[in-house]
Design a protein around this motif. Structure first.
Motif, PDB file in Angstrom:
ATOM      1  N   MET A   1     100.602  94.725   1.731  1.00  0.00           N
ATOM      2  CA  MET A   1      99.254  95.322   1.829  1.00  0.00           C
ATOM      3  C   MET A   1      99.332  96.644   2.606  1.00  0.00           C
ATOM      4  O   MET A   1      99.990  96.738   3.631  1.00  0.00           O
ATOM      5  N   GLU A   2      98.687  97.615   2.060  1.00  0.00           N
ATOM      6  CA  GLU A   2      98.770  98.952   2.665  1.00  0.00           C
ATOM      7  C   GLU A   2      97.920  99.026   3.928  1.00  0.00           C
ATOM      8  O   GLU A   2      96.757  98.637   3.941  1.00  0.00           O
ATOM      9  N   GLU A   3      98.532  99.499   5.025  1.00  0.00           N
ATOM     10  CA  GLU A   3      97.782  99.600   6.289  1.00  0.00           C
ATOM     11  C   GLU A   3      96.954 100.873   6.309  1.00  0.00           C
ATOM     12  O   GLU A   3      97.369 101.917   5.831  1.00  0.00           O
ATOM     13  N   LEU A   4      95.779 100.758   6.882  1.00  0.00           N
ATOM     14  CA  LEU A   4      94.901 101.921   7.027  1.00  0.00           C
ATOM     15  C   LEU A   4      94.916 102.382   8.470  1.00  0.00           C
ATOM     16  O   LEU A   4      94.744 101.579   9.384  1.00  0.00           O
ATOM     17  N   PHE A   5      95.130 103.663   8.658  1.00  0.00           N
ATOM     18  CA  PHE A   5      95.142 104.231  10.006  1.00  0.00           C
ATOM     19  C   PHE A   5      93.945 105.158  10.161  1.00  0.00           C
ATOM     20  O   PHE A   5      93.704 106.022   9.323  1.00  0.00           O
ATOM     21  N   GLN A   6      93.198 104.951  11.208  1.00  0.00           N
ATOM     22  CA  GLN A   6      92.038 105.811  11.473  1.00  0.00           C
ATOM     23  C   GLN A   6      92.481 106.982  12.341  1.00  0.00           C
ATOM     24  O   GLN A   6      92.935 106.798  13.471  1.00  0.00           O
ATOM     25  N   MET A   7      92.368 108.186  11.764  1.00  0.00           N
ATOM     26  CA  MET A   7      92.760 109.398  12.484  1.00  0.00           C
ATOM     27  C   MET A   7      91.559 109.897  13.288  1.00  0.00           C
ATOM     28  O   MET A   7      90.487 110.125  12.746  1.00  0.00           O
ATOM     29  N   GLU A   8      91.757 110.057  14.570  1.00  0.00           N
ATOM     30  CA  GLU A   8      90.668 110.501  15.437  1.00  0.00           C
ATOM     31  C   GLU A   8      91.081 111.772  16.167  1.00  0.00           C
ATOM     32  O   GLU A   8      92.182 111.844  16.721  1.00  0.00           O
ATOM     33  N   GLU A   9      90.233 112.796  16.104  1.00  0.00           N
ATOM     34  CA  GLU A   9      90.550 114.061  16.766  1.00  0.00           C
ATOM     35  C   GLU A   9      90.489 113.871  18.290  1.00  0.00           C
ATOM     36  O   GLU A   9      89.533 113.336  18.828  1.00  0.00           O
ATOM     37  N   VAL A  10      91.571 114.258  18.950  1.00  0.00           N
ATOM     38  CA  VAL A  10      91.623 114.118  20.406  1.00  0.00           C
ATOM     39  C   VAL A  10      90.825 115.256  21.040  1.00  0.00           C
ATOM     40  O   VAL A  10      91.075 116.431  20.781  1.00  0.00           O
ATOM     41  N   ARG A  11      89.864 114.903  21.866  1.00  0.00           N
ATOM     42  CA  ARG A  11      89.035 115.904  22.527  1.00  0.00           C
ATOM     43  C   ARG A  11      89.728 116.363  23.794  1.00  0.00           C
ATOM     44  O   ARG A  11      90.156 115.551  24.600  1.00  0.00           O
ATOM     45  N   GLU A  12      89.854 117.677  23.930  1.00  0.00           N
ATOM     46  CA  GLU A  12      90.533 118.209  25.110  1.00  0.00           C
ATOM     47  C   GLU A  12      89.728 117.931  26.380  1.00  0.00           C
ATOM     48  O   GLU A  12      88.506 117.964  26.379  1.00  0.00           O
ATOM     49  N   ARG A  13      90.453 117.659  27.455  1.00  0.00           N
ATOM     50  CA  ARG A  13      89.844 117.384  28.761  1.00  0.00           C
ATOM     51  C   ARG A  13      90.290 118.497  29.705  1.00  0.00           C
ATOM     52  O   ARG A  13      91.488 118.761  29.846  1.00  0.00           O
ATOM     53  N   VAL A  14      89.317 119.151  30.323  1.00  0.00           N
ATOM     54  CA  VAL A  14      89.653 120.309  31.157  1.00  0.00           C
ATOM     55  C   VAL A  14      89.022 120.191  32.541  1.00  0.00           C
ATOM     56  O   VAL A  14      88.022 119.497  32.729  1.00  0.00           O
ATOM     57  N   ILE A  15      89.629 120.900  33.493  1.00  0.00           N
ATOM     58  CA  ILE A  15      89.097 121.000  34.853  1.00  0.00           C
ATOM     59  C   ILE A  15      88.557 122.414  35.036  1.00  0.00           C
ATOM     60  O   ILE A  15      89.223 123.397  34.689  1.00  0.00           O
ATOM     61  N   LEU A  16      87.347 122.506  35.573  1.00  0.00           N
ATOM     62  CA  LEU A  16      86.718 123.812  35.805  1.00  0.00           C
ATOM     63  C   LEU A  16      87.058 124.299  37.204  1.00  0.00           C
ATOM     64  O   LEU A  16      87.022 123.529  38.167  1.00  0.00           O
ATOM     65  N   VAL A  17      87.408 125.592  37.302  1.00  0.00           N
ATOM     66  CA  VAL A  17      87.812 126.160  38.587  1.00  0.00           C
ATOM     67  C   VAL A  17      87.022 127.438  38.847  1.00  0.00           C
ATOM     68  O   VAL A  17      86.953 128.321  37.985  1.00  0.00           O
ATOM     69  N   GLY A  18      86.419 127.539  40.032  1.00  0.00           N
ATOM     70  CA  GLY A  18      85.673 128.736  40.397  1.00  0.00           C
ATOM     71  C   GLY A  18      85.961 129.156  41.828  1.00  0.00           C
ATOM     72  O   GLY A  18      86.456 128.365  42.636  1.00  0.00           O
ATOM     73  N   VAL A  19      85.647 130.415  42.139  1.00  0.00           N
ATOM     74  CA  VAL A  19      85.845 130.948  43.488  1.00  0.00           C
ATOM     75  C   VAL A  19      84.500 131.459  44.004  1.00  0.00           C
ATOM     76  O   VAL A  19      83.835 132.276  43.358  1.00  0.00           O
ATOM     77  N   SER A  20      84.096 130.947  45.171  1.00  0.00           N
ATOM     78  CA  SER A  20      82.864 131.395  45.817  1.00  0.00           C
ATOM     79  C   SER A  20      83.236 132.382  46.923  1.00  0.00           C
ATOM     80  O   SER A  20      83.932 132.031  47.871  1.00  0.00           O
ATOM     81  N   THR A  21      82.779 133.634  46.789  1.00  0.00           N
ATOM     82  CA  THR A  21      83.182 134.681  47.738  1.00  0.00           C
ATOM     83  C   THR A  21      82.155 134.915  48.840  1.00  0.00           C
ATOM     84  O   THR A  21      82.430 135.635  49.788  1.00  0.00           O
TER      85      THR A  21
END
Length: 417
Positions: A1-21
């Protein structure tokens, strides 16, 4: 029996960086907006780091101690990259990559990503690619191994993914070609504007901070069918539609690209012809999102941008939009000292739009002259100009001709008087 694979787009995870002067600056608000930009580009902000410094570090944006903190946060959150709230120099980009060994992005790159995804007209696509190439060209010098990462924003969009940056001469040639194409487009736009000048119909540019409701207003008033979403930069290319008012008077409405803090200079330059719709309009309709806590700051940014475009001397109608979302008790705070008139509306529910139509009628009438004349029957064709471009109040057929009373533009008055 043929297996079905669900392809899911990986969402990028980022860290925000700022400088307060300095104490009390808008760094936190700016990072909140950056989080919205990141979400619009298709990623998720999983962390936020703000460093208090007298100035941005010239070599690494933040200090070396803060870089180690960011490195640990990357590991803890399983983030795939970081996004800095200011435009990075090539040296900062290279040095940060050496320490953090991850994808480094900045605010400019994220905005360029969004613009690349949203541009639909040929002019918009040319302008976006031009801005992207100029941004990348400024980072080619001395980046060395960083070139392998330079193409990456959120997802895979635009010329960065074509690896154009590996050949500076090719990039410069491509920029020259795009500039030639853009000149042709601008020539066509200038011709369109010249034709519009010959047409006595007045025009208004709808301006405002991104996501203030400009496209929603244009859709409701003119059934323009412009994409309208609760996202930053939902629409990028300008759309012009004719609005016919109750009296028969007509006005052209143009939806413009939304403004934003720290709008990259690459984009201001590239989109100058689009933004200049405000400069050549007769009136400015300024949309303000009253549900946004940064409303006054956003209004200031819009007027700064209008001044830089030499469009700050126009008659302004300020529409305080989204009053259906406004918190109770804040109604008295809605003021705009630079506007001729202000109205409280909800473009989504339609509240206040009948008052807006009446106000546009009134402003159009203020710029017209009252014409009272008896036209000979052989000159009756001239009355068609009055009907088309003016506001016809009275038309009576008499023995000696046709008596007409109407408000008409100065150009029409000169032709028929």
């Amino acid at each position: 029996m043929e297996e079905l694979f669900q392809m899911e787009e990986v969402r990028e995870r980022v860290i925000l960086v700022g400088v307060s002067t300095q104490e009390g600056d808008d760094t936190e608000d700016s990072l909140e907006e950056l989080a919205e930009l990141v979400a619009t580009a298709g990623a998720e902000a999983v962390g936020c780091v703000i460093q208090n410094r007298e100035a941005v570090h010239p070599g690494t944006y933040v200090g070396t101690g803060k870089l180690q903190e960011i490195r640990e946060l990357l590991w803890e959150t399983d983030a795939t990259g970081i996004v800095c709230d200011d435009e990075l120099t090539p040296a900062q980009l290279r040095n940060m990559e050496d320490v953090l060994d991850t994808k480094i992005m900045d605010r400019t790159l994220i905005i360029l990503d969004i613009f690349a995804a949203r541009a639909s007209t040929s002019e918009g696509k040319i302008q976006v690619e031009l801005a992207q190439l100029r941004y990348r060209l400024s980072r080619l010098a001395g980046l060395g191994k960083s070139l392998s990462r330079l193409g990456g924003g959120i997802g895979t969009r635009g010329p960065g993914e074509k690896k154009l940056e590996t050949d500076r001469r090719f990039v410069k040639n491509r920029i020259a070609q795009l500039n030639r194409e853009l000149r042709d487009v601008r020539r066509h736009r200038d011709l369109t504007r010249e034709q519009r000048k010959k047409n006595p119909t007045k025009s208004a540019a709808i301006v405002g901070y991104t996501n203030a409701g400009k496209s929603t207003l244009l859709n409701v008033l003119t059934a323009a069918g412009v994409l309208s979403e609760d996202k930053l930069f939902a629409t990028l290319d300008p759309t012009t539609r004719k609005l016919t008012l109750d009296s028969g008077q007509e006005i052209l409405l143009t939806d413009t690209v939304g403004f934003i803090r720290k709008l990259p200079h690459h984009l201001i330059e590239a989109f100058r012809s689009t933004l200049e719709e405000a400069k050549y309009a007769d009136y400015i309709i300024h949309m303000v999102d009253v549900s946004n806590p940064q409303m006054e700051k956003q209004m200031h940014i819009v007027y700064e941008t209008l001044d830089s475009l030499e469009a700050g001397d126009k008659k302004v109608i300020t529409l305080f939009n989204k009053i259906d979302r406004q918190e109770s008790g804040t109604e008295q705070l809605l003021r705009d000292g630079r506007a001729e008139r202000t109205l409280r509306i909800s473009a989504r529910t339609g509240e206040g739009l009948s008052k807006l139509r009446a106000l546009l009628e009134e402003m159009l009438r203020e710029d017209k002259k009252l014409l009272e004349k008896v036209f000979r029957y052989e000159d009756a064709g001239q009355i068609q100009l009055v009907r088309r471009f003016g506001e016809l109040l009275t038309e009576e057929y008499q023995e000696d001709g046709i008596y007409v009373k109407a408000y008409v533009p100065e150009e029409i008055y000169q032709k028929v008087w």
